[in-house]
Motif scaffolding. Structure first.
Motif, PDB file in Angstrom:
ATOM      1  N   THR A   1       9.674  13.934  14.853  1.00  0.00           N
ATOM      2  CA  THR A   1       8.425  13.744  15.032  1.00  0.00           C
ATOM      3  C   THR A   1       7.774  12.989  14.084  1.00  0.00           C
ATOM      4  OG1 THR A   1       8.139  16.002  16.134  1.00  0.00           O
ATOM      5  CG2 THR A   1       6.333  15.197  15.120  1.00  0.00           C
ATOM      6  N   LEU A   2       8.387  13.079  13.038  1.00  0.00           N
ATOM      7  CA  LEU A   2       7.873  12.162  11.818  1.00  0.00           C
ATOM      8  C   LEU A   2       8.120  10.965  11.899  1.00  0.00           C
ATOM      9  CD1 LEU A   2       8.896  14.299   8.517  1.00  0.00           C
ATOM     10  CD2 LEU A   2       6.639  14.140   9.433  1.00  0.00           C
ATOM     11  N   SER A   3       9.179  10.448  12.454  1.00  0.00           N
ATOM     12  CA  SER A   3       9.358   8.919  12.803  1.00  0.00           C
ATOM     13  C   SER A   3       8.412   8.423  13.977  1.00  0.00           C
ATOM     14  CB  SER A   3      10.846   8.784  13.322  1.00  0.00           C
ATOM     15  OG  SER A   3      11.771   9.182  12.491  1.00  0.00           O
ATOM     16  N   ALA A   4       8.068   9.189  14.777  1.00  0.00           N
ATOM     17  CA  ALA A   4       7.119   8.780  15.896  1.00  0.00           C
ATOM     18  C   ALA A   4       5.882   8.716  15.502  1.00  0.00           C
ATOM     19  CB  ALA A   4       7.208   9.905  17.094  1.00  0.00           C
ATOM     20  N   LEU A   5       5.428   9.457  14.537  1.00  0.00           N
ATOM     21  CA  LEU A   5       4.119   9.446  13.954  1.00  0.00           C
ATOM     22  C   LEU A   5       4.133   8.296  12.908  1.00  0.00           C
ATOM     23  CD1 LEU A   5       3.425  13.309  13.309  1.00  0.00           C
ATOM     24  CD2 LEU A   5       2.058  11.671  14.878  1.00  0.00           C
ATOM     25  N   HIS A   6       4.995   8.117  12.436  1.00  0.00           N
ATOM     26  CA  HIS A   6       5.095   7.112  11.338  1.00  0.00           C
ATOM     27  C   HIS A   6       4.758   5.590  12.031  1.00  0.00           C
ATOM     28  CE1 HIS A   6       6.898   5.603   7.232  1.00  0.00           C
ATOM     29  NE2 HIS A   6       5.842   5.008   7.583  1.00  0.00           N
ATOM     30  N   ALA A   7       5.756   5.504  13.209  1.00  0.00           N
ATOM     31  CA  ALA A   7       5.718   4.055  13.938  1.00  0.00           C
ATOM     32  C   ALA A   7       4.081   4.046  14.403  1.00  0.00           C
ATOM     33  CB  ALA A   7       6.509   4.253  14.946  1.00  0.00           C
TER      34      ALA A   7
ATOM     35  N   ARG B   1       5.725  17.339  -0.842  1.00  0.00           N
ATOM     36  CA  ARG B   1       4.436  17.516  -0.777  1.00  0.00           C
ATOM     37  C   ARG B   1       3.685  17.448  -1.980  1.00  0.00           C
ATOM     38  NH1 ARG B   1       3.181  21.652   4.112  1.00  0.00           N
ATOM     39  NH2 ARG B   1       4.638  20.950   5.760  1.00  0.00           N
ATOM     40  N   THR B   2       4.276  17.380  -3.089  1.00  0.00           N
ATOM     41  CA  THR B   2       3.304  17.501  -4.283  1.00  0.00           C
ATOM     42  C   THR B   2       2.851  16.090  -4.638  1.00  0.00           C
ATOM     43  OG1 THR B   2       4.522  19.388  -5.152  1.00  0.00           O
ATOM     44  CG2 THR B   2       3.575  17.650  -6.754  1.00  0.00           C
ATOM     45  N   ARG B   3       3.756  15.271  -4.342  1.00  0.00           N
ATOM     46  CA  ARG B   3       3.328  13.738  -4.553  1.00  0.00           C
ATOM     47  C   ARG B   3       2.412  13.265  -3.419  1.00  0.00           C
ATOM     48  NH1 ARG B   3       8.107   9.788  -5.683  1.00  0.00           N
ATOM     49  NH2 ARG B   3       6.355   8.324  -6.157  1.00  0.00           N
ATOM     50  N   ALA B   4       2.612  13.795  -2.159  1.00  0.00           N
ATOM     51  CA  ALA B   4       1.796  13.630  -1.197  1.00  0.00           C
ATOM     52  C   ALA B   4       0.511  13.808  -1.192  1.00  0.00           C
ATOM     53  CB  ALA B   4       2.412  13.959   0.270  1.00  0.00           C
TER      54      ALA B   4
ATOM     55  N   GLY C   1       0.759  -1.105   0.105  1.00  0.00           N
ATOM     56  CA  GLY C   1       0.034   0.173   0.028  1.00  0.00           C
ATOM     57  C   GLY C   1       0.847   1.406  -0.079  1.00  0.00           C
ATOM     58  N   ARG C   2       2.268   1.046   0.379  1.00  0.00           N
ATOM     59  CA  ARG C   2       2.971   2.292   0.478  1.00  0.00           C
ATOM     60  C   ARG C   2       3.882   2.426  -0.697  1.00  0.00           C
ATOM     61  NH1 ARG C   2       3.329   4.665   5.248  1.00  0.00           N
ATOM     62  NH2 ARG C   2       1.706   3.949   6.967  1.00  0.00           N
TER      63      ARG C   2
ATOM     64  N   LEU D   1       3.550  11.052   5.090  1.00  0.00           N
ATOM     65  CA  LEU D   1       4.542  10.303   5.818  1.00  0.00           C
ATOM     66  C   LEU D   1       5.128   9.340   4.703  1.00  0.00           C
ATOM     67  CD1 LEU D   1       3.310   9.315   9.319  1.00  0.00           C
ATOM     68  CD2 LEU D   1       4.897  10.996   8.682  1.00  0.00           C
ATOM     69  N   THR D   2       4.450   8.889   3.857  1.00  0.00           N
ATOM     70  CA  THR D   2       4.772   8.090   2.563  1.00  0.00           C
ATOM     71  C   THR D   2       5.757   8.723   1.720  1.00  0.00           C
ATOM     72  OG1 THR D   2       2.773   6.737   2.830  1.00  0.00           O
ATOM     73  CG2 THR D   2       3.901   6.338   0.764  1.00  0.00           C
TER      74      THR D   2
END
Length: 543
Positions: A525-531, A491-494, A422-423, A485-486
């Motif tokens: 922060t991004l790593s924590a949210l990703h987990a 941000r354009t691809r996101a 999915g990612r 996060l993927t």
């Protein structure tokens, strides 16, 4: 080739008929003080009818299975003639002999006793007078009543499986109904002795353990108490329906199994293609695994191994396949993936993912330990799928989870592969793209922790504001965050992955930062949210 075999014991004897032992317990008989002179071990012989005979001549008229009642008044007195009478009764299959002692015959003739002892058949004397008509009336009433019960039971069984056939019930449901009717494990196997469906009544370990070996032995005649009925129609045999030992059924165990086999044959004729049963079996097994619908790991191991997927002493790998082509048929993806996997010497299960979109197929592989499956092998599987669907090879994406030694690890590996798929990016410009979870260390870490409460607590604390906002407003903040996060730093691809315009996407990101009180440009922060998002996915929540 193993001989065809349909075990059909004389069920009338075991289901409908009273035994010699039961008749001796009838009140009228018990009051006559019965004494068993021979055949104690044969007292459970079934009695088909009770016949009163006072002469040696009428004794020749029996046809087998009768309990003979006599006072001996017309019997010969010569020992040789008595021995000949005994031989006649034994040869004609009498169930037993009951002699009422009297002044004329105060003791049993030794010649008769010796002959019945040698044959191991019941010879009973009554020390008091008894009305034979009372015995025959009681026994015959019992036999007729039981026959009526049997007829009703047969009608009910016939109606049950006829209704299942007319309704188009699937094979597993028909097998389940057969098992419940017989109150015994019932298994549907294919001609290779691999289990298609089973109703084990909670005894999966014992019922299915070492199935192929035990089944082949039973087909050779070594299955004590196994009842085997072929499932076939129009000259084609697809497999066998097998009932393991159980209690008698009033309709006859063979009759129940044969009615179920007919329903299965009709169901098979109505199937869309020759692989339908295998596909249904894989759907059930992988659905039970991914949905965690199994009572014990050992029970699931027995079930999948009986279906031809080895677990013990093997390395297990989970994979997920998707085809980015409109109208891709999951059944064809499954068939192509199975064929390609087996060509490289792996046991395989494949099915459409039970909760993902219809284009995602999950694949479980079992290989001998020490035999790696390389990216090239998985690439061959992906290309085989593309060829089967006549799609561009770059339309096939295949994700591979971690290698695992057992069922829990296989479950985690499939979930890793599904999450990774999915990612994954589309791999434009490449053919048959293979993604490995080894290249996604954070995903591996989260899956390795499984359902650890600390990881769940971390996920809840980090994401609670977004979850509550989405629930209250029908929002999509979790999906926007997942896309962000993927594709970190792009941000354009996101925005494209979220199917939002850039301006709307930026508004969503600003709202997420406000609700969380966090800066999404901060790496930690991004790593924590990703987990946290990965843990929420691993805990069974939908993406």
């Amino acid at each position: 080739m193993e001989p065809d075999r349909t075990d059909r014991p004389d069920e009338a004897a075991t289901v409908l008929l009273p035994t010699v032992r039961e008749i001796l317990r009838y009140d009228d008989v018990a009051r006559a003080l019965p004494e068993v002179l021979s055949g104690d071990a044969a007292l459970d012989r079934p009695v088909r009818w009770v016949h009163v005979s006072e002469s040696a001549q009428s004794a020749r008229l029996i046809s087998g299975g009768e309990l003979l009642l006599s006072t001996g008044v017309g019997w010969p007195s010569d020992e040789r003639e008595l021995a000949a009478l005994a031989d006649q009764l034994i040869r004609d299959g009498v169930a037993g002999l009951v002699l009422e002692l009297s002044d004329r015959m105060p003791t049993a003739p030794p010649a008769l006793v010796a002959a019945f002892q040698a044959a191991g058949l019941p010879f009973v004397v009554l020390h008091r007078e008894v009305r034979f008509i009372a015995i025959t009336e009681a026994v015959h009433s019992r036999i007729i009543d039981d026959q009526m019960v049997a007829l009703r039971a047969r009608d009910e069984i016939h109606a049950l499986f006829t209704e299942l056939s007319l309704r188009g019930s699937p094979a597993d449901f028909i097998v389940s109904q057969a098992g419940r009717a017989l109150a015994a494990p019932v298994v549907l196997e294919d001609v290779n002795h691999q289990v298609i469906a089973a109703e084990t009544l909670g005894a999966a370990d014992d019922a299915l353990d070492d199935w192929e070996h035990r089944s082949r032995a039973a087909h050779r005649g070594d299955g004590d108490g196994w009842l085997i009925t072929p499932v076939e129609a129009r000259g084609t045999r697809w497999g066998h329906l097998i009932a393991l030992p159980g209690e008698p059924h009033p309709a006859g165990r063979s009759n129940v199994l044969e009615q179920a086999a007919v329903a299965l044959a009709l169901s098979r004729l109505a199937d869309r293609d020759d692989d339908e049963w295998t596909r249904q079996s894989h759907d059930r097994l992988l659905g039970a695994l991914l949905g965690r619908r199994f009572a014990s790991e050992s029970g699931l191991v027995a079930r999948v191994e009986a279906a031809g997927f080895a677990v013990t002493g093997r390395t297990l790998i989970g994979a997920a396949v998707t085809v980015r082509t409109a109208g891709a048929d999951a059944a064809r993806v499954v068939a192509a993936a199975l064929t390609a996997a087996r060509e490289v010497g792996a046991d395989a299960l494949a099915a459409a993912h039970p909760s993902q979109n219809r284009g995602t197929v999950v694949l479980a592989l079992s290989v001998r330990r020490g035999r790696p499956i390389t990216d090239a092998v998985f690439g061959d599987i992906a290309r085989a799928v593309a060829r089967e669907l006549r799609s561009p090879e770059n339309s096939v994406q295949l994700a591979v989870g971690s290698e695992a030694p057992g069922i829990p690890g296989l479950l985690a590996s499939i979930e890793e592969a599904t999450e990774l798929l999915g990612r994954a990016d589309s791999g434009r410009g490449r053919t048959a793209v293979v993604h490995r979870v080894e290249r996604r260390p954070l995903l591996r870490l989260v899956n390795a922790m499984g359902s650890d409460p600390r990881m769940q607590e971390h996920s809840e604390q980090m994401l609670r504001p977004l979850i509550e906002y989405d629930l209250a407003n029908g929002g999509d903040l979790l999906e926007v965050l997942r896309a962000y996060l993927t594709h970190p730093g792009n941000r354009t691809r996101a925005a494209g992955a979220s199917h939002l315009s850039r301006s709307v996407f930026y508004q969503r990101i600003a709202l997420i930062e406000d609700l969380l009180g966090m800066d999404l440009d901060d790496g930690e922060t991004l790593s924590a949210l990703h987990a946290a998002l990965l843990a929420r996915r691993a805990d069974g929540y939908p993406r």
